[in-house]
Design a protein around this motif. Structure first.
Motif, short mmCIF file in Angstrom:
data_model
loop_
_atom_site.label_atom_id
_atom_site.label_comp_id
_atom_site.label_asym_id
_atom_site.label_seq_id
_atom_site.Cartn_x
_atom_site.Cartn_y
_atom_site.Cartn_z
N HIS A 17 7.74 4.17 0.15
CA HIS A 17 8.95 4.30 -0.66
C HIS A 17 9.95 5.29 -0.05
CE1 HIS A 17 6.48 7.61 -2.38
NE2 HIS A 17 7.63 8.22 -2.45
N LYS A 18 9.55 5.95 1.03
CA LYS A 18 10.42 6.94 1.64
C LYS A 18 11.21 6.38 2.83
CE LYS A 18 9.80 11.20 0.03
NZ LYS A 18 10.95 12.00 -0.34
N MET B 191 0.85 -1.19 0.00
CA MET B 191 0.00 0.00 0.00
C MET B 191 0.89 1.26 0.00
SD MET B 191 -3.06 -1.16 -0.12
CE MET B 191 -4.25 0.04 0.41
N PRO B 192 0.32 2.43 -0.26
CA PRO B 192 1.18 3.63 -0.35
C PRO B 192 1.83 4.04 0.97
CG PRO B 192 -0.98 4.02 -1.36
CD PRO B 192 -1.08 2.72 -0.65
N TYR C 64 0.63 3.18 7.38
CA TYR C 64 -0.69 3.08 8.02
C TYR C 64 -1.67 2.26 7.19
CZ TYR C 64 -5.25 4.52 9.77
OH TYR C 64 -6.54 4.51 10.25
N ARG D 1 5.34 7.41 3.86
CA ARG D 1 5.19 6.74 2.56
C ARG D 1 6.15 5.56 2.52
NH1 ARG D 1 0.94 8.09 -0.43
NH2 ARG D 1 0.22 10.11 0.29
#
Lengths: 241, 267
Positions: free
Chosen positions: A133-134, A90-91, A94, A131
């Motif tokens: 990817h962060k 998921m993005p 959370y 996020r």
């Protein structure tokens, strides 16, 4: 809690990957599943989680792992995948954390409470809305464990939980695993981690169980390990020197 | 950074834009979605020669870009590959429609030129509005809003997973191109002879990863239905604001405000 009785597996008409595997893991036990590449560790994990099905009987908390029982089995089972990127689909952290509880019908409030509790337990509160990817590899691995814990599983399967982590994050993951009270089956090539987190070790090679016993004994048996393309854990190597 | 990596970074930047905090970001995605659809439909419904009426419609995206803190330049930069296509839509109009419509001194402007301009403007305005919606809401919120509007779950899930798998496929392309260039430093791109196996490998790798992700979803109870993060329900104030904006959009469609303003100054 985890039981395999005479389990064999082969892909279609190919070579047998697992042959007559039988073992049981008791409640609260932490077991390391070790073996060289291609020994059959991942196949065992996939059979336990119902991704693959073979001959013989596989049980999770007394429930047979079969197509009909998969939802029930998977509700009791948390599987931490080797690649956290596959687990965190998921993005945000959370959104990944609420994925399982919401699928299992928990209300928004219950889910929220559970997410906050797990994040606090793993000291990840700051990551809640990050996020995916962060965040770093270590954080992602911890977050992947967190996504599993929100399911409150009785059994946790972990596939190479410390792979490609730096020493600090590796230690963090080890401490987290040690603190988890659930029944755990961990596959890894990181034998020091296995020694740190598991009381029992199952060594497999060529799809069969070679040894099953106390971690300190199996992991200290240099001849046994070397005969099956493995080495003593670094901590024991130093001690033996 | 390779072009693929740059494209991935830009793609992900859309999510980061959605994390900003502004009145536009705080506005419920469902209201924004409805307003965007209304805006696009209104823009598209303008007559092909109604240049002055349509021109005013740019004020809406411009105002909300300003309010959201998202630079308009970012929109044009990110849409740089799509915009030329949109611009090219009416490029042949001046050839086919030569009806004189406007006299500027000695210059006669034909209907084709005007309709070409309106078509371009319609495309650009619609893209700007869509960009603003995604950049200020994020894909999850938009999907949640779509579900609340009873858009079939299959369509919404497809949208969400497509969005997810675009990055996944991009990551695989990035890994493969980097591996290729490390062993072929003299080459600028990928040699034609390698395209077949490259695409084949990409397909296999992407399918493999997609399957891993699908298994990870199943292991966490996925049964075909997505449970989206529930956004705050729109309150009466937000609905009222939305209605006012909608009324303004419709007003601009039926009354040529630029013409009315012009009449104030020119008799």
């Amino acid at each position: 809690m985890i039981e395999m009785k005479h389990v064999s597996f082969r892909y279609d008409a190919g070579k047998e990957i697992l042959h007559d595997i039988s073992f049981a893991v008791a409640k609260g036990e932490s077991v390391g599943l070790i073996g060289a590449n291609g020994a059959g560790k991942s196949t065992i994990m996939k059979l336990l989680s119902g991704i693959l099905s073979g001959e013989g009987e596989t049980l999770i908390c007394g429930t047979p792992v079969s197509r009909d029982n998969l939802p029930e089995v998977r509700r009791k089972l948390g599987y931490v995948l080797q690649d956290s990127d596959d687990q965190m689909f998921m993005p945000t952290v959370y959104e990944d954390m609420i994925f399982a509880p919401r699928n299992y019908g928990l209300s928004k409030e219950e889910t929220e409470k559970k997410v906050d509790a797990v994040l606090e337990q793993l000291d990840l509160t700051e990551l809640k809305h990050s996020r995916n990817h962060k965040i770093s590899g270590g954080e992602k691995r911890m977050a992947a464990i967190a996504t599993i814990l929100t399911m409150e599983p009785e059994v946790i399967l972990m596939d190479e939980p410390t792979a490609s982590l730096d020493p600090y994050n590796r230690r963090l993951v080890i401490n987290t695993i040690r603190a988890l009270p659930q029944t755990k089956l961990i596959t890894s090539h990181d034998l020091d981690m296995i020694l740190d987190t598991c009381s029992r070790v199952i060594l497999i090679d060529g799809g069969t169980i070679i040894a099953d016993g106390r971690a300190e004994e199996i992991l200290a048996d240099k001849e046994l390990l070397e005969a099956h393309r493995m080495e003593l854990p670094l901590s024991l190597t130093r001690r033996q020197q | 950074m390779s072009r693929i990596d740059q494209a991935l970074t830009e793609f992900r930047e859309m999510d980061e834009l959605a994390d900003l905090d502004s009145p536009v970001h705080r506005f419920p995605a469902s209201v924004k979605l409805l307003l965007t659809v209304l805006y696009i439909m209104t823009v598209l419904s303008f007559d092909k020669y109604n240049l002055s009426g349509l021109f005013l419609m740019i004020l809406f995206p411009l105002f909300f870009f300003q309010l959201s803190g998202i630079p308009v330049s970012k929109c044009f930069y990110k849409l740089r590959y799509v915009l030329p296509l949109v611009m090219a839509v009416g490029i042949l109009n001046p050839l086919f429609d030569r009806t004189p419509l406007l006299q500027l001194g000695s210059l006669t402007v034909s209907g084709g030129w005007i309709s070409m301009l309106t078509l371009m403007m319609k495309g650009v305005f619609s893209l700007m509005a869509s960009f603003l919606l995604v950049a200020s809401s994020g894909i999850s919120a938009i999907c949640a809003a779509l579900r609340r509007m009873h858009v079939p779950s299959v369509i919404v899930t497809l949208l969400l997973l497509t969005y997810r798998y675009i990055t996944l496929m991009g990551e695989e392309v990035s890994v493969m191109t980097n591996a290729y260039h490390l062993r072929a430093p003299e080459q600028k791109g990928i040699e034609y002879s390698a395209w077949g196996s490259f695409l084949g490998q990409l397909l296999l790798r992407s399918m493999d990863r997609a399957d891993d992700i699908y298994q990870a979803m199943l292991l966490r109870g996925y049964d075909g239905r997505f449970h989206y993060v529930e956004e705050k329900r729109a309150g009466w104030k937000q609905w009222l604001t939305g209605l006012l904006i909608a009324a303004l959009i419709v007003l601009c469609r039926y009354y040529n405000v630029t013409e009315l303003l012009g009449r104030l100054f020119v008799r």
